[in-house]
Design a protein around this motif. Structure first.
Motif, PDB file in Angstrom:
ATOM      1  N   GLN A  84       3.393 -26.630 -26.186  1.00  0.00           N
ATOM      2  CA  GLN A  84       3.587 -26.795 -27.625  1.00  0.00           C
ATOM      3  C   GLN A  84       2.278 -26.619 -28.383  1.00  0.00           C
ATOM      4  N   LEU A  85       1.189 -27.155 -27.834  1.00  0.00           N
ATOM      5  CA  LEU A  85      -0.109 -26.994 -28.484  1.00  0.00           C
ATOM      6  C   LEU A  85      -0.524 -25.531 -28.516  1.00  0.00           C
ATOM      7  N   GLU A  86      -0.347 -24.849 -27.394  1.00  0.00           N
ATOM      8  CA  GLU A  86      -0.737 -23.436 -27.332  1.00  0.00           C
ATOM      9  C   GLU A  86       0.097 -22.588 -28.289  1.00  0.00           C
ATOM     10  N   ASN A  87       1.393 -22.875 -28.365  1.00  0.00           N
ATOM     11  CA  ASN A  87       2.250 -22.136 -29.302  1.00  0.00           C
ATOM     12  C   ASN A  87       1.839 -22.377 -30.744  1.00  0.00           C
ATOM     13  N   ALA A  88       1.412 -23.603 -31.045  1.00  0.00           N
ATOM     14  CA  ALA A  88       1.011 -23.937 -32.416  1.00  0.00           C
ATOM     15  C   ALA A  88      -0.275 -23.233 -32.826  1.00  0.00           C
ATOM     16  N   MET A  89      -1.101 -22.837 -31.846  1.00  0.00           N
ATOM     17  CA  MET A  89      -2.388 -22.228 -32.152  1.00  0.00           C
ATOM     18  C   MET A  89      -2.328 -20.703 -32.265  1.00  0.00           C
ATOM     19  N   VAL A  90      -1.189 -20.117 -31.937  1.00  0.00           N
ATOM     20  CA  VAL A  90      -1.070 -18.654 -31.962  1.00  0.00           C
ATOM     21  C   VAL A  90      -1.343 -18.119 -33.365  1.00  0.00           C
ATOM     22  N   GLY A  91      -2.209 -17.103 -33.459  1.00  0.00           N
ATOM     23  CA  GLY A  91      -2.483 -16.432 -34.727  1.00  0.00           C
ATOM     24  C   GLY A  91      -3.503 -17.120 -35.616  1.00  0.00           C
ATOM     25  N   LEU A  92      -4.065 -18.244 -35.173  1.00  0.00           N
ATOM     26  CA  LEU A  92      -5.047 -18.961 -35.979  1.00  0.00           C
ATOM     27  C   LEU A  92      -6.457 -18.580 -35.559  1.00  0.00           C
ATOM     28  N   PRO A  94     -10.237 -19.809 -34.320  1.00  0.00           N
ATOM     29  CA  PRO A  94     -10.598 -20.925 -33.428  1.00  0.00           C
ATOM     30  C   PRO A  94     -10.732 -22.258 -34.155  1.00  0.00           C
ATOM     31  N   LYS A  95     -11.354 -22.265 -35.331  1.00  0.00           N
ATOM     32  CA  LYS A  95     -11.537 -23.522 -36.066  1.00  0.00           C
ATOM     33  C   LYS A  95     -10.194 -24.069 -36.539  1.00  0.00           C
ATOM     34  N   GLU A  96      -9.319 -23.185 -37.061  1.00  0.00           N
ATOM     35  CA  GLU A  96      -7.994 -23.619 -37.485  1.00  0.00           C
ATOM     36  C   GLU A  96      -7.193 -24.143 -36.290  1.00  0.00           C
ATOM     37  N   ALA A  97      -7.370 -23.479 -35.154  1.00  0.00           N
ATOM     38  CA  ALA A  97      -6.622 -23.860 -33.952  1.00  0.00           C
ATOM     39  C   ALA A  97      -6.983 -25.262 -33.494  1.00  0.00           C
ATOM     40  N   VAL A  98      -8.267 -25.607 -33.577  1.00  0.00           N
ATOM     41  CA  VAL A  98      -8.698 -26.955 -33.179  1.00  0.00           C
ATOM     42  C   VAL A  98      -8.017 -28.003 -34.050  1.00  0.00           C
ATOM     43  N   ALA A  99      -8.038 -27.793 -35.373  1.00  0.00           N
ATOM     44  CA  ALA A  99      -7.426 -28.760 -36.283  1.00  0.00           C
ATOM     45  C   ALA A  99      -5.922 -28.850 -36.051  1.00  0.00           C
ATOM     46  N   GLU A 100      -5.272 -27.691 -35.854  1.00  0.00           N
ATOM     47  CA  GLU A 100      -3.827 -27.686 -35.651  1.00  0.00           C
ATOM     48  C   GLU A 100      -3.446 -28.356 -34.339  1.00  0.00           C
ATOM     49  N   ALA A 101      -4.225 -28.122 -33.300  1.00  0.00           N
ATOM     50  CA  ALA A 101      -3.940 -28.735 -32.002  1.00  0.00           C
ATOM     51  C   ALA A 101      -3.974 -30.256 -32.094  1.00  0.00           C
ATOM     52  N   PHE A 102      -4.963 -30.787 -32.796  1.00  0.00           N
ATOM     53  CA  PHE A 102      -5.043 -32.241 -32.943  1.00  0.00           C
ATOM     54  C   PHE A 102      -3.873 -32.780 -33.751  1.00  0.00           C
ATOM     55  N   ALA A 103      -3.473 -32.059 -34.818  1.00  0.00           N
ATOM     56  CA  ALA A 103      -2.348 -32.504 -35.638  1.00  0.00           C
ATOM     57  C   ALA A 103      -1.048 -32.479 -34.848  1.00  0.00           C
ATOM     58  N   VAL A 104      -0.826 -31.395 -34.091  1.00  0.00           N
ATOM     59  CA  VAL A 104       0.394 -31.287 -33.288  1.00  0.00           C
ATOM     60  C   VAL A 104       0.389 -32.354 -32.192  1.00  0.00           C
ATOM     61  N   GLY A 105      -0.767 -32.585 -31.594  1.00  0.00           N
ATOM     62  CA  GLY A 105      -0.868 -33.626 -30.576  1.00  0.00           C
ATOM     63  C   GLY A 105      -0.512 -34.996 -31.131  1.00  0.00           C
TER      64      GLY A 105
END
Length: 204
Positions: A84-92, A94-105
């Motif tokens: 789920q974390l990896e899917n949430a980071m697709v297309g972002l 790296p900096k956006e991906a870090v923030a999104e991963a923490f939010a999804v987590g």
């Protein structure tokens, strides 16, 4: 109350004739339900076997103790969460991906009763998982997160990127184990902002 065994119209118990792999999946499903409801120590092995429609001896052949059963449950939870974390980071970026991963987590921990119990509520459950297993978990999450960030364009040197990701994971584990008294700090949007301010700048 856990589900009882399946029985035929004559009252005879129906045996689970599924393959070993299907039996293991059924046992892990049943254990996840028991652990969610009762925790590790209070969960009944007999009830787990009944839920899975297997005998107690079959359960013990697959999982010799409740610690191995908890590890199987936690591993499945980890793999599902990582997808789920990896899917949430697709297309972002790296900096956006870090923030999104923490939010999804944060959202996963808030919405999944078993994950919430394992990570936040149940100190006894966490204590069953040894420090060596926790270290293995950190290594596995670090490896997958580094690979994902690299695929999104992160350019920081490999050793530095790995150190940064491992530091972030250890920090978030610490924050989860000793949470703030303010429940707002566990909300996904707060976590996203927190990660954007403090963690995202560490990745490039």
């Amino acid at each position: 109350m856990s589900a009882g065994p399946m029985v035929s119209a004559s009252g005879r118990k129906i045996r689970n004739t599924a393959s070993p792999r299907d039996q293991e999946d059924a046992i892990v499903d049943a254990a996840a339900a028991e652990f969610t409801e009762f925790g590790v120590r209070r969960a009944s092995i007999d009830d787990i076997a009944r839920r899975a429609q297997v005998s107690r001896s079959t359960l013990y052949r697959r999982f010799p103790n409740r610690e191995s059963l908890l590890l199987a449950v936690a591993t499945r939870l980890y793999l599902r969460g990582m997808r789920q974390l990896e899917n949430a980071m697709v297309g972002l970026t790296p900096k956006e991906a870090v923030a999104e991963a923490f939010a999804v987590g944060a959202a996963l921990i808030a919405s999944d009763p078993l994950m919430h119990r394992l990570v936040v509520d149940d100190e006894e459950m966490r204590s069953v998982i040894s420090s060596s297993v926790t270290a293995m978990f950190i290594d596995a999450v670090t490896d997958r997160t580094v690979a994902t960030l690299r695929s999104l364009g992160a350019t920081r040197a490999d050793d530095e990127l790995r150190e940064v990701v491992e530091l972030m994971i250890r920090l978030i584990i610490s924050l989860l184990e000793v949470p703030s008294g303010d429940p707002e700090t566990r909300e996904p949007e707060y976590v996203r902002g927190y990660a954007t301010r403090y963690f995202a700048p560490m990745v490039w």
